[in-house]
Write a protein that holds these residues in place. Structure first.
Motif, PDB file in Angstrom:
ATOM      1  N   MET A 130       0.821  -1.188   0.000  1.00 56.77           N
ATOM      2  CA  MET A 130       0.000   0.000   0.000  1.00 56.77           C
ATOM      3  C   MET A 130       0.864   1.251   0.000  1.00 56.77           C
ATOM      4  O   MET A 130       0.518   2.229  -0.654  1.00 56.77           O
ATOM      5  N   LEU A 131       1.975   1.212   0.713  1.00 58.78           N
ATOM      6  CA  LEU A 131       2.857   2.378   0.723  1.00 58.78           C
ATOM      7  C   LEU A 131       3.387   2.673  -0.676  1.00 58.78           C
ATOM      8  O   LEU A 131       3.454   3.832  -1.081  1.00 58.78           O
ATOM      9  N   ALA A 132       3.747   1.641  -1.426  1.00 55.24           N
ATOM     10  CA  ALA A 132       4.223   1.828  -2.799  1.00 55.24           C
ATOM     11  C   ALA A 132       3.110   2.379  -3.681  1.00 55.24           C
ATOM     12  O   ALA A 132       3.343   3.239  -4.534  1.00 55.24           O
ATOM     13  N   TYR A 133       1.891   1.899  -3.479  1.00 55.23           N
ATOM     14  CA  TYR A 133       0.738   2.396  -4.241  1.00 55.23           C
ATOM     15  C   TYR A 133       0.550   3.888  -3.983  1.00 55.23           C
ATOM     16  O   TYR A 133       0.404   4.677  -4.911  1.00 55.23           O
ATOM     17  N   ILE A 134       0.559   4.274  -2.727  1.00 58.87           N
ATOM     18  CA  ILE A 134       0.369   5.684  -2.367  1.00 58.87           C
ATOM     19  C   ILE A 134       1.504   6.534  -2.930  1.00 58.87           C
ATOM     20  O   ILE A 134       1.275   7.618  -3.460  1.00 58.87           O
ATOM     21  N   ALA A 135       2.722   6.036  -2.845  1.00 56.33           N
ATOM     22  CA  ALA A 135       3.874   6.785  -3.352  1.00 56.33           C
ATOM     23  C   ALA A 135       3.771   7.020  -4.859  1.00 56.33           C
ATOM     24  O   ALA A 135       4.262   8.021  -5.368  1.00 56.33           O
ATOM     25  N   GLY A 136       3.114   6.122  -5.567  1.00 57.01           N
ATOM     26  CA  GLY A 136       2.991   6.245  -7.012  1.00 57.01           C
ATOM     27  C   GLY A 136       1.826   7.085  -7.491  1.00 57.01           C
ATOM     28  O   GLY A 136       1.659   7.287  -8.695  1.00 57.01           O
ATOM     29  N   LEU A 137       1.016   7.588  -6.578  1.00 57.90           N
ATOM     30  CA  LEU A 137      -0.133   8.393  -6.984  1.00 57.90           C
ATOM     31  C   LEU A 137       0.306   9.715  -7.587  1.00 57.90           C
ATOM     32  O   LEU A 137       1.218  10.369  -7.094  1.00 57.90           O
ATOM     33  N   THR A 138      -0.358  10.101  -8.638  1.00 53.39           N
ATOM     34  CA  THR A 138      -0.128  11.392  -9.272  1.00 53.39           C
ATOM     35  C   THR A 138      -1.252  12.332  -8.848  1.00 53.39           C
ATOM     36  O   THR A 138      -2.290  11.876  -8.351  1.00 53.39           O
ATOM     37  N   PRO A 139      -1.090  13.630  -9.032  1.00 57.19           N
ATOM     38  CA  PRO A 139      -2.171  14.553  -8.685  1.00 57.19           C
ATOM     39  C   PRO A 139      -3.462  14.198  -9.435  1.00 57.19           C
ATOM     40  O   PRO A 139      -3.417  13.745 -10.574  1.00 57.19           O
ATOM     41  N   GLY A 140      -4.571  14.362  -8.786  1.00 53.15           N
ATOM     42  CA  GLY A 140      -5.860  14.063  -9.396  1.00 53.15           C
ATOM     43  C   GLY A 140      -6.715  13.213  -8.489  1.00 53.15           C
ATOM     44  O   GLY A 140      -6.440  13.056  -7.309  1.00 53.15           O
ATOM     45  N   VAL A 141      -7.738  12.640  -9.066  1.00 57.37           N
ATOM     46  CA  VAL A 141      -8.693  11.818  -8.328  1.00 57.37           C
ATOM     47  C   VAL A 141      -8.359  10.348  -8.553  1.00 57.37           C
ATOM     48  O   VAL A 141      -8.136   9.919  -9.684  1.00 57.37           O
TER      49      VAL A 141
END
Length: 76
Positions: free
Chosen positions: A1-12
């Motif tokens: 989950m930490l890797a998923y969150i780290a990969g988020l780009t701006p937006g929805v």
């Protein structure tokens, strides 16, 4: 989950969880070894662990991520 969150780009972004707490009600849904056991118990308990993990919560706050319900996400 930490890797998923780290990969988020701006937006929805949409991440759906189905949390549950271990107990008789959850156990009544299914039993170990049945086809539905993983989604009915294992996955729900895992989702609960993720959304209550202090490290996950800290990263969400540090990245200024806004958590909303499905109802609030699709209303003005």
């Amino acid at each position: 989950m930490l890797a998923y969150i780290a990969g988020l780009t701006p937006g929805v972004h949409l991440l759906v969880t189905h949390c549950a707490v271990a107990g008789p009600e959850l156990a009544a849904l299914t039993a170990p070894g049945t086809e539905t056991y993983r989604w009915a118990e294992e996955y729900r308990l895992g989702d609960q662990d993720i959304v209550t993990d202090p490290e996950i919560r800290k990263v969400i706050e540090e990245r200024d991520i806004e958590l909303v319900s499905m109802r609030n996400a699709f209303t003005d």
